[in-house]
Motif scaffolding. Structure first.
Motif, mmCIF file in Angstrom:
data_model
loop_
_atom_site.group_PDB
_atom_site.id
_atom_site.type_symbol
_atom_site.label_atom_id
_atom_site.label_comp_id
_atom_site.label_asym_id
_atom_site.label_seq_id
_atom_site.Cartn_x
_atom_site.Cartn_y
_atom_site.Cartn_z
ATOM 1 N N ALA A 29 0.839 -1.202 0.000
ATOM 2 C CA ALA A 29 0.000 0.000 0.000
ATOM 3 C C ALA A 29 0.876 1.254 0.000
ATOM 4 O O ALA A 29 0.548 2.261 -0.643
ATOM 5 N N LEU A 67 2.061 1.888 -3.416
ATOM 6 C CA LEU A 67 0.985 2.410 -4.243
ATOM 7 C C LEU A 67 0.691 3.871 -3.912
ATOM 8 O O LEU A 67 0.515 4.712 -4.803
ATOM 9 N N SER A 101 -0.236 0.179 -11.139
ATOM 10 C CA SER A 101 -0.972 0.213 -9.872
ATOM 11 C C SER A 101 -1.858 -1.011 -9.700
ATOM 12 O O SER A 101 -2.097 -1.454 -8.574
ATOM 13 N N LEU A 135 -2.289 -3.202 -6.363
ATOM 14 C CA LEU A 135 -3.592 -3.317 -5.719
ATOM 15 C C LEU A 135 -3.985 -4.781 -5.539
ATOM 16 O O LEU A 135 -4.488 -5.174 -4.474
#
Length: 408
Positions: free
Chosen positions: A161, A164, A272, A276
């Protein structure tokens, strides 16, 4: 099986620390913030390099690459050292060192006066950092063995995370507060992680006799080196697969998108999407691994990712690439927690930090080798060859892990 006397009674290696869940939450927060800080500068790094006096697109690109890679280079070199010191002096102490060091290094980066200082401070950040890898050591050794892969999966989700969110925040904050203030803000948030680590993490004391046991350290302390070597190779292969397409994905998307103004947006979505997918699957695959076995999940993840790489070489629309990258992220999400769990289960506790440090270095090696080989193959053999070549490597990794996994 080792036992540890604490103020709350006796805990065993199987049960883990009485505070393991609180430790996990703090480690997830600290790892997220430090990874955000390391990746935050991706969108604006060339602009900062230009502000520091570098002129010409070629020179700006060269110095930007040097500044970004410097952190990972120094981190790879010192990861085993920090792991060894964690085994000797305590894992919490290394997290305190890393969070305070990163807070100082990030704040100083916002005060750089020329590009040489920038590269030097990026090297310093990698040298002083290592919070995420140190968190893996603490969580792996303080969590109950039966739930270690789930706990490490949660930690992996926090790390991914951060990977990202970092570039996303880096694309927004400088427009509102400026580039230098963005670094200072990142340093302030990491300082909060330092305070949380210092005040909230509780590391159980290790069993008596650890000092004597240290006489046989490093690889010599590992009775069966096969699983450890397999996990070092698997960690490197995971990062290689993630990074091999980075240099060519924008060019690949340009062949798929009619409107060239949308190329960077679609390329960002493709990158991304994989992150994810990994965020969503890491904890779930870790929980599955605790139930059916870590080796089985590792082999399955490598095999599925190999199969998903093949159609990526033949997509005809950008949405197909984004969807396949998302599915590949789902399949890769369980690898890091399982790799750490297998190492934890197959090495003595007194050298767990050292061995997990070597694992971190092998992953950084994959991060370096992936873009280099991916760019070379893409430039000479075509972009589809990058996906197909990586698929062959992942399939070979699945076969290798299947052959070396313990039977019974």
């Amino acid at each position: 099986m080792g036992r540890t006397e604490t103020g709350h009674g006796t805990t065993t290696e199987e049960d883990g620390s009485a505070h393991w869940q609180r430790n996990l939450l703090v480690c997830v927060f600290g790892s997220f913030t430090t990874i955000v800080a390391m990746t935050l500068l991706l969108p604006f790094l060339p602009l900062y390099v230009e502000q520091l006096g570098v002129a010409g697109s070629a020179a700006i690109a060269t110095w930007s690459g040097a500044a970004f890679g410097a952190t990972f280079l120094s981190a790879a070199l010192v990861a085993p050292l920090w792991g060894q010191l964690a085994d000797r002096y305590g894992r919490k102490l290394m997290l305190i060192r890393a969070s305070l060091g990163m807070a100082v290094a990030m704040s100083l980066t916002g005060m750089a006066q020329d590009v040489y200082q920038l590269v030097g401070l990026r090297l310093l950040a990698g040298f002083l950092g290592g919070y995420a890898s140190g968190s893996f050591v603490l969580v792996a050794t303080q969590s109950p063995k039966a739930r270690s892969a789930w706990a490490l999966g949660m930690l992996s989700s926090g790390i991914m995370a951060g990977n990202l969110a970092g570039p996303l925040l880096g694309g927004v904050l400088p427009q509102h507060i400026g580039i230098r203030a963005t670094f200072l803000a990142a340093g302030a948030v990491i300082f909060i992680a330092f305070l949380a680590t210092t005040l909230l993490i509780h590391e159980e004391k290790r069993p008596r006799g650890t000092t004597v046991a240290r006489e046989r350290g490093g690889f010599a302390a590992v009775p069966d080196k096969g699983p450890l070597l397999a996990m070092l190779a698997t960690g490197m292969l995971l990062m290689f697969a993630n990074m091999s397409v980075e240099p060519i994905i924008t060019l690949y998307v340009a062949e798929l998108v009619a409107d060239q103004a949308q190329v960077t947006m679609v390329a960002g979505l493709a990158m991304s999407a994989a992150a994810l997918g990994s965020i969503l699957s890491a904890a779930r695959l870790g929980k599955l691994a605790d139930r059916i076995g870590h080796w089985n999940v590792i082999v399955g993840c490598l095999l599925v990712s190999a199969l998903l790489l093949v159609p990526q070489a033949f997509v005809s629309a950008s949405w197909q690439l984004v969807a396949l990258r998302f599915l590949m992220g789902l399949s890769l999400g369980g690898l890091l927690p399982c790799v750490a769990s297998v190492i934890r289960h197959n090495v003595p506790d007194r050298v767990a930090g050292t061995m997990l440090g070597y694992s971190t270095s092998s992953q950084y090696a994959g991060q370096v080798a992936g873009p280099l080989l991916g760019g070379f193959v893409g430039g000479h053999l075509g972009m589809g060859a990058v996906f197909l070549g990586t698929a062959v490597l992942m399939a070979a990794g699945a076969a290798f892990n299947w052959m070396v996994k313990p039977r019974g």
